[in-house]
Design a protein around this motif. Structure first.
Motif, PDB file in Angstrom:
ATOM      1  N   ALA A 243    -136.393   3.319 -46.039  1.00  0.00           N
ATOM      2  CA  ALA A 243    -137.199   4.480 -46.415  1.00  0.00           C
ATOM      3  C   ALA A 243    -136.331   5.548 -47.047  1.00  0.00           C
ATOM      4  O   ALA A 243    -135.156   5.723 -46.687  1.00  0.00           O
ATOM      5  CB  ALA A 243    -137.906   5.030 -45.184  1.00  0.00           C
ATOM      6  N   TYR A 244    -136.895   6.260 -48.007  1.00  0.00           N
ATOM      7  CA  TYR A 244    -136.199   7.367 -48.653  1.00  0.00           C
ATOM      8  C   TYR A 244    -136.180   8.583 -47.704  1.00  0.00           C
ATOM      9  O   TYR A 244    -137.213   8.980 -47.159  1.00  0.00           O
ATOM     10  CB  TYR A 244    -136.890   7.771 -49.952  1.00  0.00           C
ATOM     11  N   ALA A 245    -134.999   9.167 -47.565  1.00  0.00           N
ATOM     12  CA  ALA A 245    -134.885  10.369 -46.743  1.00  0.00           C
ATOM     13  C   ALA A 245    -135.392  11.587 -47.513  1.00  0.00           C
ATOM     14  O   ALA A 245    -135.396  11.606 -48.749  1.00  0.00           O
ATOM     15  CB  ALA A 245    -133.438  10.585 -46.316  1.00  0.00           C
ATOM     16  N   GLY A 246    -135.793  12.591 -46.783  1.00  0.00           N
ATOM     17  CA  GLY A 246    -136.198  13.853 -47.398  1.00  0.00           C
ATOM     18  C   GLY A 246    -137.500  13.784 -48.162  1.00  0.00           C
ATOM     19  O   GLY A 246    -137.742  14.614 -49.042  1.00  0.00           O
ATOM     20  N   THR A 247    -138.359  12.856 -47.809  1.00  0.00           N
ATOM     21  CA  THR A 247    -139.647  12.749 -48.481  1.00  0.00           C
ATOM     22  C   THR A 247    -140.649  13.691 -47.827  1.00  0.00           C
ATOM     23  O   THR A 247    -140.698  13.808 -46.592  1.00  0.00           O
ATOM     24  CB  THR A 247    -140.166  11.304 -48.418  1.00  0.00           C
ATOM     25  N   ALA A 248    -141.456  14.348 -48.655  1.00  0.00           N
ATOM     26  CA  ALA A 248    -142.510  15.225 -48.157  1.00  0.00           C
ATOM     27  C   ALA A 248    -143.835  14.478 -48.195  1.00  0.00           C
ATOM     28  O   ALA A 248    -144.248  14.005 -49.263  1.00  0.00           O
ATOM     29  CB  ALA A 248    -142.585  16.490 -48.998  1.00  0.00           C
ATOM     30  N   PHE A 249    -144.485  14.364 -47.033  1.00  0.00           N
ATOM     31  CA  PHE A 249    -145.744  13.628 -46.922  1.00  0.00           C
ATOM     32  C   PHE A 249    -146.896  14.593 -46.645  1.00  0.00           C
ATOM     33  O   PHE A 249    -146.748  15.578 -45.913  1.00  0.00           O
ATOM     34  CB  PHE A 249    -145.684  12.609 -45.779  1.00  0.00           C
ATOM     35  N   SER A 250    -148.057  14.266 -47.212  1.00  0.00           N
ATOM     36  CA  SER A 250    -149.297  14.969 -46.905  1.00  0.00           C
ATOM     37  C   SER A 250    -150.363  13.932 -46.602  1.00  0.00           C
ATOM     38  O   SER A 250    -150.536  12.973 -47.364  1.00  0.00           O
ATOM     39  CB  SER A 250    -149.753  15.843 -48.079  1.00  0.00           C
ATOM     40  N   VAL A 251    -151.070  14.123 -45.477  1.00  0.00           N
ATOM     41  CA  VAL A 251    -152.163  13.236 -45.097  1.00  0.00           C
ATOM     42  C   VAL A 251    -153.467  13.991 -45.326  1.00  0.00           C
ATOM     43  O   VAL A 251    -153.659  15.083 -44.787  1.00  0.00           O
ATOM     44  CB  VAL A 251    -152.048  12.792 -43.633  1.00  0.00           C
ATOM     45  N   LEU A 252    -154.366  13.396 -46.143  1.00  0.00           N
ATOM     46  CA  LEU A 252    -155.616  14.048 -46.505  1.00  0.00           C
ATOM     47  C   LEU A 252    -156.806  13.165 -46.135  1.00  0.00           C
ATOM     48  O   LEU A 252    -156.677  11.934 -46.017  1.00  0.00           O
ATOM     49  CB  LEU A 252    -155.666  14.337 -48.012  1.00  0.00           C
ATOM     50  N   ALA A 265    -137.635  10.787 -43.368  1.00  0.00           N
ATOM     51  CA  ALA A 265    -137.593   9.403 -43.837  1.00  0.00           C
ATOM     52  C   ALA A 265    -138.767   8.611 -43.283  1.00  0.00           C
ATOM     53  O   ALA A 265    -139.375   7.815 -44.006  1.00  0.00           O
ATOM     54  CB  ALA A 265    -136.269   8.746 -43.439  1.00  0.00           C
ATOM     55  N   PHE A 266    -139.095   8.826 -42.025  1.00  0.00           N
ATOM     56  CA  PHE A 266    -140.213   8.096 -41.408  1.00  0.00           C
ATOM     57  C   PHE A 266    -140.855   8.925 -40.287  1.00  0.00           C
ATOM     58  O   PHE A 266    -140.762   8.585 -39.103  1.00  0.00           O
ATOM     59  CB  PHE A 266    -139.765   6.721 -40.887  1.00  0.00           C
ATOM     60  N   PRO A 267    -141.521  10.019 -40.632  1.00  0.00           N
ATOM     61  CA  PRO A 267    -142.203  10.827 -39.607  1.00  0.00           C
ATOM     62  C   PRO A 267    -143.391  10.087 -39.009  1.00  0.00           C
ATOM     63  O   PRO A 267    -144.030   9.271 -39.681  1.00  0.00           O
ATOM     64  CB  PRO A 267    -142.658  12.061 -40.379  1.00  0.00           C
ATOM     65  N   GLN A 268    -143.681  10.404 -37.753  1.00  0.00           N
ATOM     66  CA  GLN A 268    -144.826   9.798 -37.053  1.00  0.00           C
ATOM     67  C   GLN A 268    -145.955  10.813 -36.942  1.00  0.00           C
ATOM     68  O   GLN A 268    -145.724  11.981 -36.648  1.00  0.00           O
ATOM     69  CB  GLN A 268    -144.419   9.314 -35.668  1.00  0.00           C
ATOM     70  N   VAL A 269    -147.173  10.327 -37.185  1.00  0.00           N
ATOM     71  CA  VAL A 269    -148.348  11.180 -37.141  1.00  0.00           C
ATOM     72  C   VAL A 269    -149.436  10.466 -36.349  1.00  0.00           C
ATOM     73  O   VAL A 269    -149.710   9.282 -36.602  1.00  0.00           O
ATOM     74  CB  VAL A 269    -148.863  11.507 -38.555  1.00  0.00           C
ATOM     75  N   THR A 270    -150.036  11.156 -35.391  1.00  0.00           N
ATOM     76  CA  THR A 270    -151.153  10.607 -34.616  1.00  0.00           C
ATOM     77  C   THR A 270    -152.452  11.085 -35.253  1.00  0.00           C
ATOM     78  O   THR A 270    -152.662  12.292 -35.404  1.00  0.00           O
ATOM     79  CB  THR A 270    -151.064  11.049 -33.151  1.00  0.00           C
ATOM     80  N   LEU A 271    -153.317  10.129 -35.594  1.00  0.00           N
ATOM     81  CA  LEU A 271    -154.539  10.441 -36.320  1.00  0.00           C
ATOM     82  C   LEU A 271    -155.741   9.787 -35.656  1.00  0.00           C
ATOM     83  O   LEU A 271    -155.628   8.710 -35.057  1.00  0.00           O
ATOM     84  CB  LEU A 271    -154.443   9.938 -37.769  1.00  0.00           C
ATOM     85  N   ALA A 272    -156.870  10.462 -35.777  1.00  0.00           N
ATOM     86  CA  ALA A 272    -158.124   9.885 -35.297  1.00  0.00           C
ATOM     87  C   ALA A 272    -158.509   8.699 -36.173  1.00  0.00           C
ATOM     88  O   ALA A 272    -158.119   8.601 -37.343  1.00  0.00           O
ATOM     89  CB  ALA A 272    -159.218  10.941 -35.310  1.00  0.00           C
ATOM     90  N   GLU A 273    -159.263   7.793 -35.604  1.00  0.00           N
ATOM     91  CA  GLU A 273    -159.731   6.619 -36.331  1.00  0.00           C
ATOM     92  C   GLU A 273    -160.481   7.058 -37.598  1.00  0.00           C
ATOM     93  O   GLU A 273    -161.299   7.990 -37.560  1.00  0.00           O
ATOM     94  CB  GLU A 273    -160.660   5.806 -35.429  1.00  0.00           C
ATOM     95  N   GLY A 274    -160.183   6.392 -38.733  1.00  0.00           N
ATOM     96  CA  GLY A 274    -160.868   6.750 -39.979  1.00  0.00           C
ATOM     97  C   GLY A 274    -160.044   6.436 -41.209  1.00  0.00           C
ATOM     98  O   GLY A 274    -158.981   5.818 -41.139  1.00  0.00           O
ATOM     99  N   ASP A 275    -160.535   6.879 -42.367  1.00  0.00           N
ATOM    100  CA  ASP A 275    -159.890   6.642 -43.661  1.00  0.00           C
ATOM    101  C   ASP A 275    -159.131   7.881 -44.114  1.00  0.00           C
ATOM    102  O   ASP A 275    -159.611   9.019 -43.945  1.00  0.00           O
ATOM    103  CB  ASP A 275    -160.940   6.275 -44.717  1.00  0.00           C
ATOM    104  N   TYR A 276    -157.961   7.639 -44.777  1.00  0.00           N
ATOM    105  CA  TYR A 276    -157.099   8.732 -45.205  1.00  0.00           C
ATOM    106  C   TYR A 276    -156.452   8.417 -46.550  1.00  0.00           C
ATOM    107  O   TYR A 276    -156.415   7.267 -46.998  1.00  0.00           O
ATOM    108  CB  TYR A 276    -156.000   8.991 -44.161  1.00  0.00           C
ATOM    109  N   VAL A 277    -155.905   9.473 -47.157  1.00  0.00           N
ATOM    110  CA  VAL A 277    -155.102   9.362 -48.371  1.00  0.00           C
ATOM    111  C   VAL A 277    -153.724   9.935 -48.069  1.00  0.00           C
ATOM    112  O   VAL A 277    -153.615  11.048 -47.532  1.00  0.00           O
ATOM    113  CB  VAL A 277    -155.743  10.122 -49.546  1.00  0.00           C
ATOM    114  N   LEU A 278    -152.675   9.158 -48.422  1.00  0.00           N
ATOM    115  CA  LEU A 278    -151.302   9.601 -48.174  1.00  0.00           C
ATOM    116  C   LEU A 278    -150.649   9.943 -49.506  1.00  0.00           C
ATOM    117  O   LEU A 278    -150.664   9.146 -50.444  1.00  0.00           O
ATOM    118  CB  LEU A 278    -150.502   8.504 -47.465  1.00  0.00           C
TER     119      LEU A 278
END
Length: 308
Positions: A243-252, A265-278
């Motif tokens: 994974a590339y370090a220093g990447t900025a992620f947005s979950v929509l 590089a690899f952040p963890q995100v807990t999300l409710a069941e459903g569809d998303y755009v990264l």
């Protein structure tokens, strides 16, 4: 000698205007104009204030607390305060504090209000001290909540879930916040009643709600079940690559609402069941991917950095 006595008698019987001045001064000490002896001067003592009754002594007040209904003695988690009750409408002042199960207070005669707090429940009582030891018991109407979170059959680790408890007001279930940031397994002492509980798994949108009833003398245990999962976000040059370090992620959401943002590089995100755009941003380039979260399925979500 006989002639001397006669002269003295004559001097005493002479009219006042014939008596020499120095003799009249001496004569006035012993007799008045009529020749009667003057009364001896009296000596009076200075007046003393009336004696005050002795002040009533201080006395010991011994207190204890019971759970209302069950009558179980409370042995811990108590906070006692003693207020002076002046009866004049002014704000009462605190004259004693204690966190002991059965505290003792030494108080002068007067009226007081004893208050005990047990978590978010409390009780108070007016007590009059009159110089004699007194004992009293306060009854606290309280129960407790003990909360946990789970995904399916798996308990959520306590560090990953937190709870907020509200008192409903009218039609607003979250009318008044009692407390937030409650940890799983923590005992929350509350007055009897119905409460609205919000459970947050992670730091995003994995949220569950429930209305729970607290009864006097009982612990209400509840597990709020989440339909959520934890995903690890990665930007890679190819599937399975580093994974590339220093990447900025947005979950929509599909509608474009931002749910969570993270950098690494690899952040963890807990999300409710459903569809998303990264959306992943790195070195001035922007990459996107749609993905789906299934309850209980923790996995990696990779965005492949394709040129052009």
């Amino acid at each position: 000698m006989r002639a001397k006595r006669a002269a003295m008698a004559v001097a005493i019987l002479l009219p006042a205007h014939l008596v020499p001045a120095n003799a009249r001064a001496q004569q006035g000490v012993f007799q008045n104009r009529l020749g009667d002896p003057l009364p001896s001067p009296s000596i009076t003592s200075p007046s003393l204030p009336p004696s005050m009754p002795p002040a009533e002594p201080e006395a010991q007040l011994s207190l204890s607390a019971l759970l209302s209904g069950a009558g179980v003695p409370l042995r811990q988690g108590l906070a006692w305060r003693i207020y002076e009750d002046r009866g004049d409408g002014t704000r009462p002042s605190i004259v004693g504090r204690s966190t002991e199960a059965e505290p003792n207070f030494t108080l002068p005669p007067g009226a007081y209000v004893a208050t005990v707090t047990y978590g978010f429940a409390s009780a108070s009582k007016r007590i009059v001290m009159g110089g004699q030891p007194a004992t009293d018991t306060l009854r606290v109407a309280a129960g407790a909540l003990k909360l946990a979170g789970a995904v399916g059959d798996q308990k959520i680790p306590p560090a990953q879930v937190s709870f907020s408890v509200f008192v409903p007001v009218g039609t607003n279930s979250e009318g008044r916040l009692v407390r937030s940031g409650i940890k799983a397994g923590e005992l929350l002492r509350l007055p009897e009643g119905t409460y609205h509980v919000v459970s947050t798994y992670g730091e995003s949108n994995a949220i569950q709600r429930a209305d729970l009833r607290v009864e006097n003398g009982k612990i209400t245990e509840a597990t709020l079940n989440h339909r959520a999962a934890t995903v690890t976000l990665k930007l890679v040059a190819a599937p399975g690559a580093e994974a590339y370090a220093g990447t900025a992620f947005s979950v929509l959401t599909p509608g474009g609402d931002t749910i969570r943002e993270a950098i690494g590089a690899f952040p963890q995100v807990t999300l409710a069941e459903g569809d998303y755009v990264l959306i992943a941003r790195h070195d001035g380039q922007v990459y996107t991917r749609e993905f789906k979260v299934e309850s209980g399925l923790d996995r990696d979500i990779e965005v492949v950095a394709k040129a052009g």
